[in-house]
Design an enzyme around this catalytic site. Structure first.
Site, PDB file in Angstrom:
ATOM      1  N   HIS A  84     -53.888 -38.694  16.773  1.00  0.00           N
ATOM      2  CA  HIS A  84     -54.026 -38.508  15.323  1.00  0.00           C
ATOM      3  C   HIS A  84     -53.461 -37.149  14.913  1.00  0.00           C
ATOM      4  CE1 HIS A  84     -56.042 -39.916  11.611  1.00  0.00           C
ATOM      5  NE2 HIS A  84     -55.882 -38.633  11.312  1.00  0.00           N
ATOM      6  N   HIS A  86     -52.848 -33.615  13.986  1.00  0.00           N
ATOM      7  CA  HIS A  86     -53.790 -32.498  13.943  1.00  0.00           C
ATOM      8  C   HIS A  86     -53.128 -31.201  14.366  1.00  0.00           C
ATOM      9  CE1 HIS A  86     -53.711 -33.453  18.218  1.00  0.00           C
ATOM     10  NE2 HIS A  86     -54.249 -32.271  18.464  1.00  0.00           N
ATOM     11  N   GLU A 229     -37.088 -19.973  35.017  1.00  0.00           N
ATOM     12  CA  GLU A 229     -37.941 -19.539  33.904  1.00  0.00           C
ATOM     13  C   GLU A 229     -39.327 -19.121  34.418  1.00  0.00           C
ATOM     14  OE1 GLU A 229     -36.025 -22.202  33.849  1.00  0.00           O
ATOM     15  OE2 GLU A 229     -34.765 -22.044  32.049  1.00  0.00           O
TER      16      GLU A 229
END
Ligand SMILES: [Zn+2]
Ligand SMILES: [Zn+2]
Length: 250
Positions: A84, A86, A229
């Site tokens: 959902h 958010h 990295e």
């Protein structure tokens, strides 16, 4: 995490820890399960930004909070664990290294030149224009000079201000319109690739700072962080910021 009580530091030989005191909030952006943030209408988007402001202001009431970060993970690859739409706020009992680095570097610049490093950088970007993605009367989006990730984008208020929470309602509305435009264009150009964005604002309760300038860093997830990295904290980015700015330009 919970609030309450001053966090204690504990030493265990060479190891050190601090109590996990803080706040974790999930900001539900819409009732529509399948929407993305940039699908929201102008009012809906602005309501989310006003909620960011209100929740950051709420953190300032808590003296144990030293820093509050608002961030958004969009898509599984970006670390979204809920489907959902958010965003999240995590407030900590210490200022994280990344923010401390920004504060320290900009303070050194301020002491040397008497100006804000970020304001100076924006002025230079506006003069050169090659890395400017979009500009309104109040806000500017750029591809930073040395981006870590392809299409990394930073959004700033053009006027110097250190804390996002000090935007008034009109300024939040115009920021929302601008930021939504940048996110929508990014979604269209990058086929809705997963991304994170992080709102970097001054430490909680610090008051206005002459040397710090709030901003949002948007980092699309198009490449993988690998050995180099991880081993160096240096980032290999195959897309030049000038190419990225050209593609993302509104
Ligand atoms: Zn500034
Ligand atoms: Zn930053």
């Amino acid at each position: 995490m919970a609030t309450g009580g001053t966090p204690a530091r504990h030493a265990d030989g060479v190891f050190e820890m601090i109590d996990g005191i803080g706040i974790h909030e999930v900001i539900v952006e819409t009732t529509s399960h399948d929407a993305t943030l940039s699908d929201l209408d102008d009012k809906g988007f602005s309501d989310v930004m006003k909620t960011y402001r209100q929740r950051l202001m709420n953190c300032a009431k808590n003296h144990d909070v030293k820093y509050a970060l608002i961030f958004r993970n969009s898509g599984l690859l970006a670390g979204a664990s809920l489907e959902h739409p958010h965003s999240q706020l995590i407030a900590l009992p210490a200022v994280p290294h990344m923010i401390a680095d920004e504060l320290e570097t900009s303070l050194v610049h301020f002491k040397k030149k008497g100006t804000c490093l970020f304001c100076d950088m924006l002025e230079a970007e506006r003069r050169g224009a090659a890395r400017v993605i979009a500009e309104s009367s109040g806000f500017i989006a750029i591809s930073p000079y040395a981006p870590r990730f392809p299409f990394e984008t930073w959004v700033f208020p053009r006027r110097h201000m250190s804390a996002f929470e000090t935007l008034d309602d009109d300024a939040v509305d115009s920021f929302s319109k601008f930021f939504k435009g940048v996110l929508s264009k990014m979604g269209a150009v990058l086929s809705n690739a997963p991304y994170n964005f992080m709102l970097h604002t001054a430490p909680t309760g610090s008051g206005p700072l002459n040397h710090y300038h709030w901003h949002v860093e948007i980092t699309p997830c198009l490449t993988t962080i690998a050995g180099f990295e991880r081993g160096t904290n240096c980032f290999i980015n195959p897309t030049s910021p000038e190419e990225a700015a050209k593609a993302l330009r509104l």
